[in-house]
Scaffold this active site. Structure first.
Site, PDB file in Angstrom:
ATOM      1  N   TYR A 169     -51.369   2.803  39.615  1.00 44.43           N
ATOM      2  CA  TYR A 169     -52.030   3.618  38.598  1.00 44.43           C
ATOM      3  C   TYR A 169     -52.674   4.869  39.197  1.00 44.43           C
ATOM      4  O   TYR A 169     -52.791   5.882  38.540  1.00 44.43           O
ATOM      5  CB  TYR A 169     -53.139   2.818  37.894  1.00 44.43           C
ATOM      6  CG  TYR A 169     -52.684   2.000  36.718  1.00 44.43           C
ATOM      7  CD1 TYR A 169     -51.672   1.055  36.844  1.00 44.43           C
ATOM      8  CD2 TYR A 169     -53.274   2.160  35.473  1.00 44.43           C
ATOM      9  CE1 TYR A 169     -51.269   0.295  35.767  1.00 44.43           C
ATOM     10  CE2 TYR A 169     -52.888   1.402  34.389  1.00 44.43           C
ATOM     11  CZ  TYR A 169     -51.880   0.471  34.535  1.00 44.43           C
ATOM     12  OH  TYR A 169     -51.495  -0.276  33.468  1.00 44.43           O
ATOM     13  N   LYS A 203     -46.102  -9.746  44.819  1.00 42.74           N
ATOM     14  CA  LYS A 203     -44.648  -9.705  44.996  1.00 42.74           C
ATOM     15  C   LYS A 203     -44.407  -9.523  46.494  1.00 42.74           C
ATOM     16  O   LYS A 203     -43.782  -8.556  46.949  1.00 42.74           O
ATOM     17  CB  LYS A 203     -44.058  -8.547  44.154  1.00 42.74           C
ATOM     18  CG  LYS A 203     -42.560  -8.518  44.096  1.00 42.74           C
ATOM     19  CD  LYS A 203     -41.936  -9.644  43.271  1.00 42.74           C
ATOM     20  CE  LYS A 203     -40.429  -9.612  43.323  1.00 42.74           C
ATOM     21  NZ  LYS A 203     -39.787 -10.792  42.696  1.00 42.74           N
ATOM     22  N   ASP A 217     -43.023 -12.670  39.183  1.00 42.42           N
ATOM     23  CA  ASP A 217     -41.997 -13.104  38.223  1.00 42.42           C
ATOM     24  C   ASP A 217     -42.185 -14.572  37.866  1.00 42.42           C
ATOM     25  O   ASP A 217     -42.097 -14.983  36.700  1.00 42.42           O
ATOM     26  CB  ASP A 217     -40.578 -12.821  38.760  1.00 42.42           C
ATOM     27  CG  ASP A 217     -40.365 -13.283  40.199  1.00 42.42           C
ATOM     28  OD1 ASP A 217     -41.356 -13.624  40.894  1.00 42.42           O
ATOM     29  OD2 ASP A 217     -39.196 -13.313  40.643  1.00 42.42           O
ATOM     30  N   ASP A 267     -52.110  -5.716  34.309  1.00 41.87           N
ATOM     31  CA  ASP A 267     -51.918  -5.093  32.997  1.00 41.87           C
ATOM     32  C   ASP A 267     -50.898  -5.903  32.212  1.00 41.87           C
ATOM     33  O   ASP A 267     -51.105  -6.263  31.050  1.00 41.87           O
ATOM     34  CB  ASP A 267     -51.437  -3.644  33.184  1.00 41.87           C
ATOM     35  CG  ASP A 267     -51.170  -2.961  31.858  1.00 41.87           C
ATOM     36  OD1 ASP A 267     -51.983  -3.133  30.931  1.00 41.87           O
ATOM     37  OD2 ASP A 267     -50.139  -2.260  31.749  1.00 41.87           O
ATOM     38  N   ASP A 278     -51.592  -9.055  29.029  1.00 35.15           N
ATOM     39  CA  ASP A 278     -51.028  -9.012  27.668  1.00 35.15           C
ATOM     40  C   ASP A 278     -50.290 -10.318  27.376  1.00 35.15           C
ATOM     41  O   ASP A 278     -50.372 -10.860  26.275  1.00 35.15           O
ATOM     42  CB  ASP A 278     -50.019  -7.854  27.527  1.00 35.15           C
ATOM     43  CG  ASP A 278     -50.665  -6.574  27.007  1.00 35.15           C
ATOM     44  OD1 ASP A 278     -51.861  -6.353  27.306  1.00 35.15           O
ATOM     45  OD2 ASP A 278     -49.989  -5.791  26.316  1.00 35.15           O
TER      46      ASP A 278
END
Ligand code: IPM
Ligand code: MG
Length: 369
Positions: free
Chosen positions: A143, A194, A227, A251, A255
């Protein structure tokens, strides 16, 4: 206690959910013997319309004088023609997070067993309810790295890049924030990265492990690739207690967590950092995580619960007013359970109520306590 806050309703559904939340906040405070002073300022698209800037100077100045910020939401199609860096999200919310160094974003995901039907997941997966917290790093990573477009001289194959970078110290401090949350819960953290691909994630995993081993050996830490975490959130949501992750993964996963818990309209968030307010508690920005939802704005159908619950988080984190925070959270749960606060997103066969009605239902529950 006297609370001095800044209210930034913003765009889209922001103003209407804020209007539903403020009376709830005022009532909880009055009942606890506290006083509230707030000033409202434009931010985001509303800031652009009023002053030409998404984060007007006067708005920022007011934030600097306050003990906490209660934020609505920013953005919408009206400002999408602007260059990306001038759009409401990038030009107001991100600079606010960065200016106040609000590096720890705390998003509680909660689905009471009684509301299991609100989850899109199969009933047996959520029968026992869900109770987890996502702790997202908020002021670094992709970001805040350089974003740029590179157009070659022949203009043919344009390229774009976004730089993801993390410092060890940034990972350590958000790990500490997650540890503080985990200590008040089941002492378990799942750290998501990751590390099978990204250098930032290798550093993330190493640093989280070392920090917890050195400072909080009682915490049971495990690591998950992002994942797999996305999959486990729908396969076995009840497995999670505290999920710690970097900015962009947080982020996305928050959600997902919100949807699994019923609705994005219920997801509140606290963004806190190293600065303390005049009461000695962390200065923070409190906002629903769901965004401005321009498609349903102005129709009195948005769910005000995320905004109301964000006000409760503000009371807890920035003012240490735990009793008042709990009174709001209980009122929301009771109002939703009695179906009096079920807006369309969580109606499930019950008649859907409007934003104002849902806010009033929460207020009524609060007054009954
Ligand atoms: C959130 C939002 C923001 C983010 C947007 C509005 C910039 O999606 O708070 O989750 O990506 O952080
Ligand atoms: Mg988001």
């Amino acid at each position: 206690m006297h609370l001095n806050i800044v209210v930034l309703p913003g765009d889209g559904i922001g103003p209407e959910v804020m209007a539903a939340a403020l009376p709830v906040l005022e009532t909880a405070l009055r009942r606890g013997g506290h006083t509230l002073a707030y000033t409202e300022h434009p931010v985001g698209g509303a800031g652009i319309d009023a002053t030409g800037k998404a984060l007007p100077d006067a708005t920022l100045a007011a934030c600097k004088c306050a003990d906490a910020i209660l934020f609505g939401s920013v953005g919408g199609p009206r400002w999408e023609h602007l260059p990306p860096a001038e759009q409401p999200e990038r030009a107001s919310l991100l600079p606010l997070r960065k200016t106040f160094d609000l590096f720890a974003n705390i998003r509680p995901g909660f689905l009471p067993a009684a509301l299991a039907e609100a989850s899109p997941l199969r009933p047996d997966l959520v029968a026992g309810g869900i109770d987890m917290v996502c702790v997202r790093e908020l002021t670094s990573g992709i970001y805040f790295g350089q974003h740029r477009r590179i157009t070659p001289p022949d203009g043919k194959d344009t390229q774009a890049e976004d730089v993801m970078a993390y410092r060890k110290s940034e990972i350590e401090r958000v790990t500490d924030a997650a540890v503080a949350v985990a200590r008040s819960r089941k002492q378990r953290i799942v750290s998501v990265d990751k590390a099978n691909v990204l250098a930032c994630s290798v550093l993330w995993r190493e640093t989280v492990s070392a920090r917890i081993a050195a400072t909080a050996p009682e915490i049971v830490l495990s690591h998950m690739y992002v994942d797999n975490a996305a999959m486990q959130l729908v396969r076995a949501p009840a497995f999670f207690d505290v999920l710690l992750t970097e900015n962009m993964f947080g982020d996305i996963l928050s959600d997902e967590m919100a949807a699994v818990c019923g609705s994005l309209g219920m997801l509140a968030s606290a963004s806190v950092g190293g600065t303390k307010n005049r009461h000695g508690y962390p200065f923070g920005l409190y906002e629903p995580a769901g965004g401005s939802a321009p498609d349903i704005a102005g129709k009195n159908i948005a769910n005000p619960c995320a905004q109301i619950l964000s006000a409760a988080l503000m009371l807890r984190h920035s003012f240490g007013a735990h009793r008042e925070a709990e009174s709001i959270e209980t009122a929301v749960r009771d109002a939703v359970a009695s179906s009096a606060a079920r807006t369309a997103d969580i109606a499930f066969g019950h008649p859907a109520v409007g934003t104002c009605e849902a806010g009033n239902a929460v207020l009524e529950q609060l007054e009954k306590q």
